[in-house]
Design a protein around this motif. Structure first.
Motif, mmCIF file in Angstrom:
data_model
loop_
_atom_site.group_PDB
_atom_site.id
_atom_site.type_symbol
_atom_site.label_atom_id
_atom_site.label_comp_id
_atom_site.label_asym_id
_atom_site.label_seq_id
_atom_site.Cartn_x
_atom_site.Cartn_y
_atom_site.Cartn_z
ATOM 1 N N ARG A 44 9.784 1.096 5.255
ATOM 2 C CA ARG A 44 9.885 -0.398 4.432
ATOM 3 C C ARG A 44 9.841 -0.592 2.960
ATOM 4 O O ARG A 44 10.257 -1.354 2.328
ATOM 5 C CB ARG A 44 8.561 -1.206 4.964
ATOM 6 C CG ARG A 44 8.737 -1.761 6.686
ATOM 7 C CD ARG A 44 7.770 -2.609 6.971
ATOM 8 N NE ARG A 44 7.811 -3.013 8.424
ATOM 9 C CZ ARG A 44 6.998 -3.685 9.046
ATOM 10 N NH1 ARG A 44 5.831 -4.014 8.280
ATOM 11 N NH2 ARG A 44 7.137 -3.632 10.113
ATOM 12 N N LEU A 287 -3.469 -5.341 2.654
ATOM 13 C CA LEU A 287 -2.410 -6.101 3.256
ATOM 14 C C LEU A 287 -2.357 -6.000 5.101
ATOM 15 O O LEU A 287 -2.200 -6.845 5.586
ATOM 16 C CB LEU A 287 -0.928 -5.627 2.830
ATOM 17 C CG LEU A 287 -0.585 -6.424 1.351
ATOM 18 C CD1 LEU A 287 0.523 -5.600 1.082
ATOM 19 C CD2 LEU A 287 -0.139 -7.841 1.530
ATOM 20 N N PRO A 299 4.109 -3.853 3.661
ATOM 21 C CA PRO A 299 5.115 -4.442 2.941
ATOM 22 C C PRO A 299 6.372 -3.858 2.673
ATOM 23 O O PRO A 299 6.303 -2.589 2.808
ATOM 24 C CB PRO A 299 4.255 -4.887 1.549
ATOM 25 C CG PRO A 299 3.500 -3.392 1.533
ATOM 26 C CD PRO A 299 2.871 -3.315 2.996
ATOM 27 N N ASN A 300 7.297 -4.519 2.282
ATOM 28 C CA ASN A 300 8.528 -3.964 1.588
ATOM 29 C C ASN A 300 8.109 -3.710 0.166
ATOM 30 O O ASN A 300 7.048 -4.142 -0.286
ATOM 31 C CB ASN A 300 9.587 -4.784 1.829
ATOM 32 C CG ASN A 300 9.768 -6.037 1.296
ATOM 33 O OD1 ASN A 300 9.061 -6.491 0.305
ATOM 34 N ND2 ASN A 300 10.316 -7.130 1.765
ATOM 35 N N LYS A 302 9.440 -5.265 -2.602
ATOM 36 C CA LYS A 302 9.011 -6.344 -3.409
ATOM 37 C C LYS A 302 7.859 -7.239 -3.074
ATOM 38 O O LYS A 302 7.029 -7.611 -3.901
ATOM 39 C CB LYS A 302 9.980 -7.511 -3.147
ATOM 40 C CG LYS A 302 10.119 -8.493 -3.776
ATOM 41 C CD LYS A 302 11.315 -9.684 -3.741
ATOM 42 C CE LYS A 302 11.087 -10.743 -4.361
ATOM 43 N NZ LYS A 302 12.439 -11.613 -3.968
ATOM 44 N N GLU A 303 7.561 -7.089 -1.952
ATOM 45 C CA GLU A 303 6.102 -7.709 -1.492
ATOM 46 C C GLU A 303 4.905 -6.872 -1.869
ATOM 47 O O GLU A 303 3.958 -7.205 -2.192
ATOM 48 C CB GLU A 303 5.950 -7.813 0.165
ATOM 49 C CG GLU A 303 6.843 -8.711 0.843
ATOM 50 C CD GLU A 303 7.266 -8.412 2.253
ATOM 51 O OE1 GLU A 303 7.618 -9.353 2.889
ATOM 52 O OE2 GLU A 303 6.798 -7.455 2.883
ATOM 53 N N SER A 306 4.628 -7.555 -5.831
ATOM 54 C CA SER A 306 4.104 -8.745 -6.041
ATOM 55 C C SER A 306 2.428 -9.062 -5.824
ATOM 56 O O SER A 306 1.728 -9.557 -6.493
ATOM 57 C CB SER A 306 4.715 -9.873 -5.206
ATOM 58 O OG SER A 306 4.223 -11.230 -5.356
ATOM 59 N N PHE A 307 2.141 -8.238 -4.604
ATOM 60 C CA PHE A 307 0.748 -8.177 -4.402
ATOM 61 C C PHE A 307 -0.268 -7.490 -5.343
ATOM 62 O O PHE A 307 -1.184 -8.089 -5.928
ATOM 63 C CB PHE A 307 0.352 -7.711 -2.969
ATOM 64 C CG PHE A 307 -0.907 -7.522 -2.508
ATOM 65 C CD1 PHE A 307 -1.532 -8.674 -1.940
ATOM 66 C CD2 PHE A 307 -1.626 -6.413 -2.583
ATOM 67 C CE1 PHE A 307 -2.832 -8.636 -1.561
ATOM 68 C CE2 PHE A 307 -3.134 -6.255 -2.109
ATOM 69 C CZ PHE A 307 -3.637 -7.446 -1.537
ATOM 70 N N LYS A 310 -0.436 -9.340 -8.716
ATOM 71 C CA LYS A 310 -1.101 -10.673 -8.496
ATOM 72 C C LYS A 310 -2.713 -10.150 -9.043
ATOM 73 O O LYS A 310 -3.675 -10.876 -9.560
ATOM 74 C CB LYS A 310 -1.220 -11.147 -7.328
ATOM 75 C CG LYS A 310 -2.111 -12.309 -6.918
ATOM 76 C CD LYS A 310 -2.148 -12.744 -5.414
ATOM 77 C CE LYS A 310 -3.019 -13.966 -5.371
ATOM 78 N NZ LYS A 310 -3.020 -14.707 -3.921
#
Length: 321
Positions: A44, A287, A299-300, A302-303, A306-307, A310
Motif C-alpha cells: 500500500r 491508524l 494507509p497508502n 497519501k493517507e 496526511s495523518f 496533521k
C-alpha cells in the motif's frame, strides 16, 4: 522486490456483535496473518512486496490469493496444496483492548512449507527479508524453511528484520519459545519486540537493557514497541523515545504491531533517519488500531503523509537521549 516475507495466512471471521464467540451468530470475513499483514502494508505504501507460503486448494485458499492480488502483493511463490487445507480463525468484537481469537490451523497447508519450496532466485531478488516468530512455532519443516531463508539472505548480504510476535499457545514450553525465538533474533539486523515480549525474552524490564541484550549479540538496531506510549529505539550509535499518536478511539489492537513494522522498515529502506522511521511506524500503528480488520487501517502513501502532517510537531516529536 523491496521486501519478501513468509508465513501463514488465514481466513478470519470477525464477529459482528460483541460477546463470547460461542454465542455469536454473525461474522464478517477478512484476511489475517502477521506476515501477510506486513506484505499488504508495504504494497500500500508503493513498495514491491512478496509473500511466500502454502494454501489449500479450497475456497479459503482462493480467497487469500484473490485478496493479495488486489493488494498487488507478489504471490508467485505461494504453493497450492492438494492434501492440506487452509487455516482459519474466529475473532470476537470488542469495544476496546485485545479481542478473543480462536484458531483452526493445526496441520494447515502453510505449516507444511519446507526447504524444498525455497526458491533462491526469488529471495535473491528482494532487498530485505521480514520475519516473525510465528512460523518457528508452527512446524519443524516451517522452522527449517525459516532457518534456510535467514541464512541465505545473510549470505547474500540482504538486511533482515525480526518481529518476535510471540504466540505462547503454539509452543510446547515457554523455555523452548524463548530459546528458539532469540536464536533467530540474534541473526537479524533489526529486532522489533513489544515491551512485554522483550521482558519475557531477555529477563530485563527497562527498554534500554532489553535493547542491549540484543545489541551485544550482533543486532544492529532494536526498536521496542511501547503501545500508546510510542517506541524506544537503540543502536550502537543512537537511542531515543518516539511518542505515540493520539487516537480518539481504539477499536482493535490486532495488526498494530505489524503496521509498526511496515512503517519502520519502509522508512529504513528509503534511507530515513531512525527516529523518523520509528515515527512512521508509530503512525501506521495508530491508524491500525482504529479499524476492525488486521490490515484494514493500513494507509497508502497519501493517507500516511496526511495523518503524519496533521500531528507533526505536536504528538510526533522525537526525544533523543
Amino acid at each position: 522486490m523491496d521486501v519478501v516475507t513468509f508465513g501463514e495466512a488465514m481466513v478470519m471471521f470477525v464477529a459482528e456483535e460483541p460477546g463470547s464467540l460461542q454465542k455469536v451468530s454473525r461474522f464478517q470475513r477478512a484476511l489475517a496473518g502477521a506476515e501477510v499483514n506486513t506484505a499488504i502494508g508495504f504494497a500500500r505504501l508503493g513498495l514491491k512486496s512478496g509473500w511466500v507460503s502454502k494454501v489449500g486448494n479450497d475456497v479459503f485458499g482462493n480467497y487469500i490469493l484473490e485478496q493479495l492480488r488486489q493488494e498487488q502483493v507478489n504471490i508467485e511463490q505461494v504453493h497450492i496444496s492438494a492434501s492440506f487445507a487452509t487455516g482459519f480463525q474466529l475473532k470476537a468484537k470488542v469495544s476496546e483492548g485485545d479481542p478473543e481469537v480462536q484458531y483452526f490451523r493445526k496441520h494447515s497447508a502453510a505449516s507444511h512449507l519446507s526447504v524444498a519450496d525455497f526458491d533462491e532466485a526469488y529471495f535473491r531478488s528482494a532487498k530485505h527479508l521480514h520475519m516473525t516468530g510465528i512460523p518457528l512455532a508452527l512446524s519443524s519443516s516451517m522452522r527449517e524453511f525459516a532457518k534456510h531463508a535467514q541464512s541465505f539472505m545473510r549470505k547474500e548480504g540482504k538486511t533482515i528484520s525480526f518481529d518476535p510476535n510471540l504466540r505462547p499457545a503454539l509452543w510446547t514450553t515457554k523455555g523452548e519459545m524463548i530459546r528458539v525465538v532469540n536464536e533467530y533474533a540474534f541473526k537479524s539486523d533489526y529486532v522489533l519486540p513489544g515491551i512485554e515480549e522483550g521482558k519475557l525474552l531477555t529477563g530485563y524490564t527497562k527498554p534500554s537493557d532489553i535493547a542491549d541484550f540484543y545489541l551485544k549479540r550482533g543486532v544492529k538496531l532494536v526498536v521496542i514497541k511501547l503501545g500508546s506510549k510510542g517506541a524506544f529505539y537503540k543502536s550502537c550509535d543512537e537511542e531515543g523515545y518516539v511518542p505515540g499518536y493520539r487516537v480518539s478511539k481504539v477499536v482493535d489492537t490486532v495488526g498494530a504491531g505489524d503496521g509498526f513494522a511496515v512503517g519502520l522498515i519502509s522508512g529504513i529502506l528509503e534511507g530515513m533517519p531512525v527516529f523518523q522511521a520509528v515515527m512512521r511506524g508509530n503512525a501506521i500503528g495508530a491508524l491500525a488500531v482504529q479499524s476492525i480488520g488486521d490490515s484494514d487501517g493500513y494507509p497508502n502513501r497519501k493517507e500516511l503523509d496526511s495523518f503524519m502532517q496533521k500531528y507533526h510537531g505536536e504528538d510526533a516529536a522525537c526525544s533523543v537521549q
